[in-house]
Design a protein around this motif. Structure first.
Motif, PDB file in Angstrom:
ATOM      1  N   PRO A   9       0.808  -1.233   0.000  1.00  0.00           N
ATOM      2  CA  PRO A   9       0.000   0.000   0.000  1.00  0.00           C
ATOM      3  C   PRO A   9       0.833   1.271   0.000  1.00  0.00           C
ATOM      4  O   PRO A   9       0.427   2.283  -0.564  1.00  0.00           O
ATOM      5  N   PHE A  10       2.011   1.224   0.613  1.00  0.00           N
ATOM      6  CA  PHE A  10       2.893   2.393   0.651  1.00  0.00           C
ATOM      7  C   PHE A  10       3.327   2.791  -0.749  1.00  0.00           C
ATOM      8  O   PHE A  10       3.331   3.978  -1.103  1.00  0.00           O
ATOM      9  N   SER A  11       3.704   1.819  -1.572  1.00  0.00           N
ATOM     10  CA  SER A  11       4.226   2.129  -2.911  1.00  0.00           C
ATOM     11  C   SER A  11       3.130   2.235  -3.963  1.00  0.00           C
ATOM     12  O   SER A  11       3.290   2.931  -4.961  1.00  0.00           O
ATOM     13  N   ARG A  12       2.004   1.583  -3.734  1.00  0.00           N
ATOM     14  CA  ARG A  12       0.953   1.569  -4.765  1.00  0.00           C
ATOM     15  C   ARG A  12       0.160   2.872  -4.788  1.00  0.00           C
ATOM     16  O   ARG A  12      -0.111   3.421  -5.848  1.00  0.00           O
ATOM     17  N   ASP A  13      -0.264   3.345  -3.623  1.00  0.00           N
ATOM     18  CA  ASP A  13      -1.070   4.567  -3.564  1.00  0.00           C
ATOM     19  C   ASP A  13      -0.708   5.300  -2.281  1.00  0.00           C
ATOM     20  O   ASP A  13      -1.355   5.151  -1.247  1.00  0.00           O
ATOM     21  N   PHE A  14       0.344   6.105  -2.374  1.00  0.00           N
ATOM     22  CA  PHE A  14       0.889   6.725  -1.174  1.00  0.00           C
ATOM     23  C   PHE A  14      -0.093   7.710  -0.540  1.00  0.00           C
ATOM     24  O   PHE A  14      -0.204   7.795   0.680  1.00  0.00           O
ATOM     25  N   ASP A  15      -0.847   8.464  -1.364  1.00  0.00           N
ATOM     26  CA  ASP A  15      -1.811   9.418  -0.820  1.00  0.00           C
ATOM     27  C   ASP A  15      -2.845   8.703   0.046  1.00  0.00           C
ATOM     28  O   ASP A  15      -3.175   9.135   1.157  1.00  0.00           O
TER      29      ASP A  15
END
Length: 473
Positions: A9-15
């Motif tokens: 989740p950190f790298s896929r969609d940081f917002d």
């Protein structure tokens, strides 16, 4: 998830990840994250950000720079060892004391060169900015006749703007050596973050091929420039072979350290990446935001007319242009939403931060997006995650609160040395387009969004193309 932790989740969609963190965690403490076998510290509070970037003795950016040149640009091992002498957190070579290593470290020399050539009010910045405007006007005049022209947004910015800026900074002859450099550059840029994340090389053949071809072109350019102009005149800022004086100064510094031609080409390619990976995406987004808000365009035109004169000869009052209130607010708001950098440090010794111990060997990340989406930017009618061109048109006290959370150029020792150059290019490029042309945007492939998975590398490119219609006034 086991071993992966929060990596996906950190790298896929940081917002989205940051919004989730804000819901479940207190707002003003550091967080520990586990990302694929590595523990990092995440700082999302403006107060803590200001604190950690001032810690210089036990927080090192140099170790991260070493990893970038090793993993992404693949500087030859022997050259890298020489390049890193004196870096914070890097042990000196056998037979050399730490004091001796510190005396010959190169970061201070490079910082001095940036300050001398690129910083506000310097003669170098003035000359390079003016040369860029001439190049940019030539490019857009070449592609636009008397009627209306429909041009791909990516073609306009990622090719024409790329070459207008690159020809200024690297001279007039790089394009002769590498005519496909713009296209290769963006192919490499797609793999930049993946290379740093140790993605298997077989998964990134295009990015690696593009990188190696560009570095090879840099070697040819260096050989020609060294042959044609081995020395800069003392009063010279620019010439056709080197571009800006700073390019020659950097090579001279690396040569004195004994680095190979390949290493010097890698180092200059790193500068090419820094100059072009960030400014073109910001210009793309600034154009998108302006053209999506038709009431904004005439207001900006009226402002810009007071600082740019097109006839009988192009003339720019740079000081006035950079202070236009609405234009400045649109620029700051565009940076707030389009830039996603990571102020990163490697902890070189256990460090107390507000009673929390940052352990030696771990990484600290302070992502700008976490700050840029903080509640200080929220407005009842204009949510924090939406563009509002007038967001920064507030009183001084309110603006100061905002600016504490506005970190598009990072901070501390990694405060972007090219920020003045980038601002001049962005203001000049957008200003001339606004004055010379009637413009409209078409998004035939759907609403243009941020490219997914780009958090941390700087400005985030649009995820798809669009078309700009330009009609000469």
């Amino acid at each position: 998830m086991p071993w992966l932790g929060s990596a996906i989740p950190f790298s896929r969609d940081f917002d989205h990840f940051i919004q989730w963190v804000r819901k479940i965690m207190p707002p003003d403490i550091p967080y520990s994250l586990y990302l694929g076998g590595r523990t990092i510290y995440l700082v999302t509070s403006p107060r803590l950000y200001a604190k950690v970037i001032r810690i210089s003795k036990t927080m090192s950016f140099d170790l991260l720079e070493r990893d970038i040149f090793r993993k992404i640009f693949e500087m030859p091992k022997q050259d890298l060892e020489q390049y890193c002498i004196g870096m914070h957190g890097v042990a000196p070579p056998p037979g050399m004391s730490q004091e001796e290593a510190n005396r010959i470290e190169m970061a201070t020399k490079f910082a001095g060169q940036f300050k001398e050539n690129w910083f506000s009010q310097t003669e170098g910045l003035k000359i390079l900015s003016q040369r860029f405007i001439v190049e940019w006007e030539r490019h857009i005049d070449d592609i636009i006749g008397k009627g209306e022209v429909k041009i791909s947004l990516k073609r306009l910015i990622e090719h024409h703007f790329f070459w207008a800026a690159t020809s200024v900074h690297f001279g007039s002859h790089l394009k002769d050596i590498a005519p496909d450099a713009a296209e290769l550059f963006w192919e490499f840029e797609e793999g930049f973050l993946k290379l740093f994340q140790d993605t298997p090389r077989w998964m990134l053949p295009g990015a690696i091929r593009a990188r190696d071809k560009l570095i090879g072109s840099m070697e040819k350019w260096l050989l020609q420039a060294l042959e044609k102009v081995p020395e800069f005149a003392s009063d010279e800022i620019w010439n056709e072979w080197w571009g800006g004086r700073i390019l020659w100064q950097r090579v001279k510094t690396l040569t004195a350290r004994g680095l190979s031609l390949r290493a010097k080409a890698v180092h200059q390619f790193g500068l090419l990446w820094g100059l072009n990976a960030n400014t073109p995406p910001v210009i793309s987004w600034m154009l998108i935001y302006i053209l999506r808000n038709p009431l904004l365009l005439p207001k900006l035109q009226k402002e810009v007319e007071s600082a740019i004169v097109l006839a009988p000869k192009l003339s720019i009052d740079w000081s006035a242009l950079m202070r236009l209130p609405l234009f400045l607010s649109v620029y700051q708001e565009s940076l707030r939403l389009s830039v996603s950098n990571m102020t990163a440090r490697i902890v070189t010794d256990d460090t107390d931060v507000d009673g929390y111990i940052f352990k030696k060997g771990r990484m600290m990340l302070a992502p700008s997006r976490a700050l840029h989406l903080s509640p200080v930017f929220d407005h009842p009618s204009h949510p924090v995650n939406e563009f509002w061109g007038e967001r920064f048109l507030v009183d001084e006290g309110e603006k100061l609160k905002m600016m504490n959370s506005w970190r598009p150029f990072a901070g501390g020792i990694t405060y972007c040395p090219g920020r003045y150059v980038a601002a001049a290019e962005i203001y000049g490029a957008i200003g001339i387009l606004i004055l010379k042309f009637d413009m409209r945007l078409e998004e035939p492939y759907g609403s243009i969004q941020h490219s997914p998975g780009r958090a941390g590398t700087g400005a985030v490119r649009p995820d798809r193309d669009g078309y700009i219609f330009l009609k000469r006034k």
